[in-house]
Design an enzyme around this catalytic site. Structure first.
Site, mmCIF file in Angstrom:
data_model
loop_
_atom_site.group_PDB
_atom_site.id
_atom_site.type_symbol
_atom_site.label_atom_id
_atom_site.label_comp_id
_atom_site.label_asym_id
_atom_site.label_seq_id
_atom_site.Cartn_x
_atom_site.Cartn_y
_atom_site.Cartn_z
ATOM 1 N N TYR A 66 -1.931 -1.499 10.514
ATOM 2 C CA TYR A 66 -1.988 -1.790 9.082
ATOM 3 C C TYR A 66 -0.787 -1.196 8.356
ATOM 4 O O TYR A 66 -0.079 -1.891 7.607
ATOM 5 C CB TYR A 66 -3.277 -1.244 8.479
ATOM 6 N N SER A 108 0.858 -1.189 0.000
ATOM 7 C CA SER A 108 0.000 0.000 0.000
ATOM 8 C C SER A 108 0.888 1.231 0.000
ATOM 9 O O SER A 108 2.020 1.188 0.497
ATOM 10 C CB SER A 108 -0.890 0.011 1.248
#
Length: 244
Positions: free
Chosen positions: A167, A144
């Site tokens: 995350y 990401s």
């Protein structure tokens, strides 16, 4: 002979679309998912489109599932050409828009790393003997832009306010694995890269995301089908290099 691919977390969303686009290129794709019924249902949808796809029960935090997946691929094909580590979880309360660094429970960090980092390492290590039998093995770690330490430390960057700690840091660690694995395999035909799909309309991305699923899969598919002179050890979105 058709290439063989395994995509994790592929029962829906970006993983399913990635499986679709690979299969549209004539690649035989295994749709990995924690729930076998969901995996089989997703594979059935793609087979109805005339695509060469199979379902496979694969929870990347399960040693038994990983062993079985390697056994299936070894016994049936004797190799694996493409591994896309797409499975991932977001456990931070409040999602991407809240800074969870001071409040996130350690158990949440551990659960996130189990899926997003440790599971990737375990599965990749199990699949490496099969990838080494491929003429052009490709490993894609779905990361990401939120993994970028450079952008997180830059006040005017587009992700500066997105501090979902567990995350984000799990994906930063995943990028570190990409770099180290690519170096370890630098003298082989295997290429290893990290992909940022983009902000995509998925359960995780939400309905306000600007990108459609078809575009969200493109970076992974590109990296999975790189030619021999393609990059390795990189971090990309739509063929553009991202800052670590």
């Amino acid at each position: 002979m058709a290439k063989i691919a395994l995509v994790t977390g592929a029962a829906k969303g970006i993983g399913l679309e990635t499986a679709r686009q690979l299969a549209q290129q004539g690649i035989h794709v295994f749709v990995g998912a924690r729930d076998l019924n969901k995996s089989e249902a997703a594979a059935a949808v793609l087979r109805a489109e005339g695509l060469p796809v199979e379902g496979l029960a694969l929870d990347v935090t399960s040693a038994a599932d990983i062993f079985n997946a390697a056994y299936v691929l070894e016994s049936r094909f004797g190799r694996l050409d493409i591994l896309i580590n797409n499975a991932g979880v977001l456990r931070d309360e409040g999602g991407f828009g809240v800074n969870t660094t001071l409040s996130v429970p350690l158990v949440t960090v551990r659960e996130t790393f189990d899926s997003n980092f440790f599971g990737v390492i375990a599965l990749t290590q199990a699949m490496l003997p099969l990838l080494q039998k491929s003429e052009a093995g490709r490993i894609v770690n779905v990361s990401s832009i939120l993994a970028s330490l450079t952008l997180h430390a830059t006040p005017d960057s587009p992700i500066y306010g997105s501090k979902a700690f567990a995350y984000n840091v799990s994906k930063t660690a995943l990028n570190g694995y990409t770099v180290h694995l690519a170096h370890a395999l630098r003298d082989t035909a295997i290429k290893v890269n990290s992909a940022h799909p983009g902000w995509v309309k998925t359960d995780m991305g939400g309905p306000e995301a600007p990108m459609e699923l078809a575009d969200g899969a493109k970076t992974s598919v590109w990296l999975a089908t790189l030619p021999a002179d393609g990059p390795t050890g990189g971090y990309f979105h739509m063929a553009e290099t991202l800052p670590w």
